[in-house]
Design a protein around this motif. Structure first.
Motif, PDB file in Angstrom:
ATOM      1  N   ASN A 133      -9.957  -7.530   2.264  1.00  0.00           N
ATOM      2  CA  ASN A 133     -10.034  -7.398   0.821  1.00  0.00           C
ATOM      3  C   ASN A 133     -11.480  -7.194   0.402  1.00  0.00           C
ATOM      4  OD1 ASN A 133     -10.414  -8.816  -2.008  1.00  0.00           O
ATOM      5  ND2 ASN A 133      -8.298  -8.118  -1.874  1.00  0.00           N
TER       6      ASN A 133
ATOM      7  N   ARG B  53     -17.998 -10.607  -0.986  1.00  0.00           N
ATOM      8  CA  ARG B  53     -16.962  -9.767  -1.602  1.00  0.00           C
ATOM      9  C   ARG B  53     -15.986  -9.208  -0.549  1.00  0.00           C
ATOM     10  NH1 ARG B  53     -18.088  -5.194  -3.260  1.00  0.00           N
ATOM     11  NH2 ARG B  53     -20.083  -4.788  -2.197  1.00  0.00           N
TER      12      ARG B  53
ATOM     13  N   THR C  39      -7.160  -3.955  -1.164  1.00  0.00           N
ATOM     14  CA  THR C  39      -6.672  -4.628   0.050  1.00  0.00           C
ATOM     15  C   THR C  39      -6.229  -3.574   1.050  1.00  0.00           C
ATOM     16  OG1 THR C  39      -5.927  -6.571  -1.181  1.00  0.00           O
ATOM     17  CG2 THR C  39      -4.976  -6.223   1.003  1.00  0.00           C
TER      18      THR C  39
ATOM     19  N   SER D  57     -13.561  -7.220  -3.129  1.00  0.00           N
ATOM     20  CA  SER D  57     -13.484  -7.470  -4.574  1.00  0.00           C
ATOM     21  C   SER D  57     -14.693  -6.834  -5.263  1.00  0.00           C
ATOM     22  CB  SER D  57     -13.442  -8.974  -4.843  1.00  0.00           C
ATOM     23  OG  SER D  57     -14.635  -9.578  -4.370  1.00  0.00           O
ATOM     24  N   THR D  58     -14.568  -6.640  -6.535  1.00  0.00           N
ATOM     25  CA  THR D  58     -15.645  -6.092  -7.371  1.00  0.00           C
ATOM     26  C   THR D  58     -16.317  -4.908  -6.674  1.00  0.00           C
ATOM     27  OG1 THR D  58     -16.071  -8.415  -7.951  1.00  0.00           O
ATOM     28  CG2 THR D  58     -17.515  -6.755  -8.905  1.00  0.00           C
TER      29      THR D  58
ATOM     30  N   GLN E 206     -13.074  -2.745  -9.448  1.00  0.00           N
ATOM     31  CA  GLN E 206     -11.725  -3.058  -8.985  1.00  0.00           C
ATOM     32  C   GLN E 206     -11.779  -3.759  -7.632  1.00  0.00           C
ATOM     33  OE1 GLN E 206      -9.766   0.932  -9.246  1.00  0.00           O
ATOM     34  NE2 GLN E 206      -8.377  -0.066 -10.689  1.00  0.00           N
ATOM     35  N   GLN E 207     -10.631  -4.207  -7.179  1.00  0.00           N
ATOM     36  CA  GLN E 207     -10.540  -4.785  -5.844  1.00  0.00           C
ATOM     37  C   GLN E 207      -9.529  -3.979  -5.028  1.00  0.00           C
ATOM     38  OE1 GLN E 207      -9.110  -8.848  -5.695  1.00  0.00           O
ATOM     39  NE2 GLN E 207      -6.995  -8.176  -5.640  1.00  0.00           N
TER      40      GLN E 207
END
Lengths: 115, 113
Positions: free
Chosen positions: B77, B63, B20, B79-80, B17-18
């Motif tokens: 953020n 990422r 923020t 990511s992955t 998932q990502q």
């Protein structure tokens, strides 16, 4: 080489006694700032004291003082009259003038105040 | 003045998932820095933003990204997500030169399952 070295992973001090937390730093930049932060178990980093490389006198903030020995590249934190609430992790940090606002942190010292 | 605020305070995500994270600096502070803190690696610098521009960057993979808005609020953020991204993420805002003291927020504790 490590920019900031804190060699005491853990320290104990009796309540109302003074304690010194060690910090040495490594930089060739003539302009730098040295900082100490306290991190209680809650996680928030609390700013304690600042020393600039050009400051002639040791910084003091209430019960905190910074023993700045420029030639030895050391910036030890002295806490006088320890209180139970002083139990926390303490981090020494440095900002070099040439690298903008990037802070380098040591590995920290865990201080436990004994009643 | 209000201190640095970070939201959310706690977060649980799964691998892949990502996420923020948000940081609101102390009013008047233009510099915002992000750090990752783990028991094994200690405090590691992620990046610093000043007036909406990334001014410094640590040694983290792509990422990890961030941005700063015109009101100095910042977001980072990831990511992955990987299990190793589980950490306390701290945001700090700074006073202007020459002292540039960093004042930290309470942090966001991220757990990746």
């Amino acid at each position: 080489a490590q920019k900031i070295t804190q060699t005491q992973p853990g320290m104990f001090v009796q309540e109302k006694e003074a304690v010194t937390l060690d910090c040495t730093y490594d930089t060739s930049d003539p302009s730098y700032g040295l900082f100490w932060y306290k991190q209680p178990s809650s996680g928030e980093m609390i700013f304690l004291i600042y020393q600039g490389s050009y400051d002639q006198q040791n910084a003091t903030e209430g019960r905190y003082s910074l023993n700045f020995q420029k030639a030895r590249k050391s910036a030890n934190l002295v806490i006088s009259a320890s209180q139970l609430g002083d139990s926390a992790m303490y981090f020494c940090a440095m900002r070099e003038g040439s690298t903008g606002n990037q802070f380098y942190f040591g590995t920290g010292t865990s201080l436990t105040v004994i009643p | 003045k209000a201190g640095v605020t970070q939201t959310p305070r706690y977060l649980i995500k799964t691998r892949g998932q990502q996420v923020t994270l948000s940081c609101s600096p102390i009013s008047g502070h233009r510099s915002v820095s992000w750090y990752q803190q783990t028991p094994g690696q200690g405090l590691q610098f992620l990046f610093e933003y000043f007036s909406e521009t990334q001014r410094n960057k640590g040694n983290f993979p792509g990422r990890f990204s961030g941005r700063q808005f015109s009101n100095s609020r910042s977001e980072m953020n990831v990511s992955t997500l990987e299990l190793g991204d589980s950490a306390l993420y701290l945001c700090a805002s700074s006073t202007d030169p020459p002292q540039e003291t960093q004042y930290f927020g309470p942090g966001t504790r991220l757990l990746v399952l």
